[in-house]
Each structure stands twice: as C-alpha cells, then as structure tokens.
Enzyme design. Structure first.
Site, PDB file in Angstrom:
ATOM      1  N   HIS A 108       0.854  -1.189   0.000  1.00 38.98           N
ATOM      2  CA  HIS A 108       0.000   0.000   0.000  1.00 38.98           C
ATOM      3  C   HIS A 108       0.884   1.231   0.000  1.00 38.98           C
ATOM      4  CE1 HIS A 108      -2.746  -3.140   1.521  1.00 38.98           C
ATOM      5  NE2 HIS A 108      -3.599  -2.505   0.742  1.00 38.98           N
ATOM      6  N   HIS A 234      -3.571   0.541  -3.534  1.00 35.54           N
ATOM      7  CA  HIS A 234      -3.427  -0.880  -3.231  1.00 35.54           C
ATOM      8  C   HIS A 234      -2.757  -1.531  -4.442  1.00 35.54           C
ATOM      9  CE1 HIS A 234      -6.848  -0.692  -0.150  1.00 35.54           C
ATOM     10  NE2 HIS A 234      -6.983   0.433  -0.828  1.00 35.54           N
TER      11      HIS A 234
END
Length: 362
Positions: A108, A234
């Site tokens: 992330h 992500h």
C-alpha cells in the site's frame, strides 16, 4: 507483518464488515469458563468479535497513523507478504486457483494526489518487467470503474478514474473499460493473463482508494499546515502466490524455465564407481548457485532419467566411467531425446548463467 486477528470494530469502520462479513472467519474474543462450556459466547452476546483478516489494507492504515506525517514524507510505501483468510463457498474452491488461505504480495502506497500518476507508472513498469521474466506476455489491461453501490463522491471517482487512465496511456498500454467492476472504495486496474491453452485469469491489481483513509482517519500535514487525506494505492504484482504458482504450472505444463524450477539439475551416476564424481559435480553446481542434487540410488540409469523427467527436472546429468576419466557429463534436457557430452566446467558455467534470475543477469 500485521496481525492475523483484528477486532471487528476495525472492520466496521473500514466498511468491510458490511460488504464482506459473510466471507470472513469470525471468532469470539473470549474463552468460555468450564461451567459455561455449553453456551455459545457469540449467540449469547457475551463476547466481543474478532476476525481473521481477509485483506491487509486496514492494518496498514493503522501503521500509517502512528505519529505525525508531513507532505514531505509522502509517498510512504508498505509491503507485506500477508497471509489472509476468506470463507469461500466450498463449491467455489478450485485447486490452487481459489483457496481459503492465501498469501498476497500486498503493498500500500500512501501518497498525495499529484503523485498518483508517477506511482501508477512505476507499478506498471514493474508489472511488465516481472511478467516478462516469467514468460507471461499475453496480458489484457482493464480499467474497472465505479460500481453502482459505492462509497465516496462522484467528483472523487472522476479524478481517480482519469488518473488511472492517464497512467495507462502514458505507459503505452492499450486498455478497455470494465464498467461498474471497480471496488466499492475506488477504481482499479485489472490484469488478465491468457495461459498456454487459452484460458484467462486475473492476477495482479492496482487500486486507487480515497475512502479508506477517510474512514480510518489517516492524515498528513500539507504544505499549507492543514490536515489532508492521503490517497491510498493498493497494489499486488502476483495477486496471491497460490494462484500465481497454479498459473505458472498450467502455463508451462510443469516444465518451468531453469531459473524458476525448484529442482534445477539432477546428477545421476550410471555405475556406483561414479558416485564420488557425481557428488563432486553437485558440489560444483551448488557453488555456482545452481540447485542440484545427486541420485545415488542403485537403479538403472533409464529408470532414473524417466523418473526425473516425469518430475519435470529441467536438466539431468548422467555420469559413468568414461565421464569420470574425461571429467565430462552427459547432458539431457527435459523434452529432448539426444544427449550432449560436454566438459563439466563448461556445463557448470552454462547452467549457472541460465539459472540466474533475469533481473540479476549482467
């Protein structure tokens, strides 16, 4: 490495509890006493709930929230080979392709909005390089847009979708839109691979998320001294290791490239008098970085060759009395019917170069 068990309250705040609850393994945060062993703590309402994590993102936000972050600190990148659990229906399970426990090469990236395009380009370059090394080149790129049920404002979705489209165009990739197929928190890039027999599989992903930082109160101090929300990206290159291993096995029918094969070389003596030389050859190969082993069993060479060929070992080196005397090896490669007798030193050098992962080659 983030915890496997997280409090249900975190999943409620993130929105996953409402969207994903039926696919989560939920456990009570309490051990019943002996006298209450027949009482279900969940049904009785006596226990708080926890859940095995189905994804890693909320935990990474918690890490980001430790301490004060400045705009100068961004982007902050976190990576985790995270073990996740999803309560898939029994009928949906499918070998390595769909499992209940999976390991994701999850990362992330917390960044400013003006950094999205650059981070997306970096990821696309990494993705193309890795899959090129793996020999997986038939890839179709899709931009999955806002679903009907979603979080966030339309203006935010407009910016997010356009940012991903711009990144794909800048990287030179042709793509198509997958309308309504985005996650509830943001649009995503999908990578669909075609294997050797024409089947299509979705592997890696890259997703923009304006929603989770808002829900879990992630913030940084901007150049203006005010509080701002980071954009959360992500990203996974392989997706899950289990599915990707299954993809590779299917694509290559088990015949993996030498650098990728778990067992790269087997040295098989034809006669027991060659055992010591076989072990010497294995030692030379290992010293050169090749995964090699000796098969010293008292079996005929044809039996050994057949067994290791069925196990998809890329290279078998047979050694007998002549090879010992001349310091050579008889080289048999998987799928070939002829052998080549070559000097041991030359074979070690050749296989060491071939066994080196592409990114490490000169």
């Amino acid at each position: 490495k983030t915890p496997q068990l997280l409090d249900a309250e975190l999943w409620r705040k993130s929105g996953h509890w409402g969207k994903f609850r039926e696919n989560m393994f939920v456990v009570p945060d309490e051990i019943p006493s002996v006298e209450d062993e027949d009482v279900d703590p969940v049904l009785s309402g006596k226990a708080d709930l926890m859940a095995l994590k189905p994804m890693n993102c909320p935990a990474h936000v918690q890490i980001f929230r430790q301490g004060t972050k400045s705009y100068r600190d961004l982007p902050i990148r976190m990576a985790e080979f995270g073990c996740c659990h999803r309560n898939e229906a029994h009928g949906a399970l499918h070998g390595l392709m769909r499992v209940r426990q999976m390991t994701q090469d999850d990362a992330h990236i917390f960044c400013r909005e003006d950094q999205i395009a650059d981070e997306a380009k970096r990821f696309l370059a990494l993705f193309a390089r890795v899959y090129g090394h793996m020999g997986l080149t038939q890839i179709s790129y899709k931009l999955a847009t806002r679903p009907e049920i979603r979080a966030g404002e339309d203006a935010t979705w407009d910016r997010a979708e356009e940012a991903l489209a711009d990144a794909l165009r800048s990287a030179g990739f042709d793509f198509e839109y997958a309308l309504g197929e985005g996650a509830f928190y943001g649009p995503k890039l999908e990578f669909h691979l075609t294997d050797a027999i024409g089947r299509t599989w979705q592997a890696g992903t890259f997703q923009l998320d304006y929603v989770l930082p808002e829900r879990l109160d992630a913030a940084y101090v901007g150049e203006d001294g005010a509080k701002h929300r980071p954009v959360m990206l992500h990203r996974a290159v392989f997706g899950t290791f289990e599915r990707f291993i299954g993809l590779l096995i299917e694509h290559y029918a088990g015949k993996l490239p030498l650098w990728l094969a778990p067992r790269q070389v087997v040295v098989a003596p034809i006669v027991s008098d060659a055992n010591a030389y076989a072990e010497e050859a294995v030692a030379a190969l290992k010293a050169a970085g090749v995964r090699a082993e000796a098969d010293l069993r008292n079996e005929k060479i044809n039996y050994k060759v057949r067994e290791h060929s069925l196990a998809k070992v890329p290279v078998i080196l047979a050694v007998g009395g002549r090879e010992v005397a001349e310091r050579t090896v008889s080289v048999r490669r998987l799928g070939e019917t002829t052998n080549a007798v070559l000097a041991l030193d030359a074979v070690v050098a050749e296989l060491a170069a071939e066994a080196t992962p592409p990114d490490l080659r000169p």
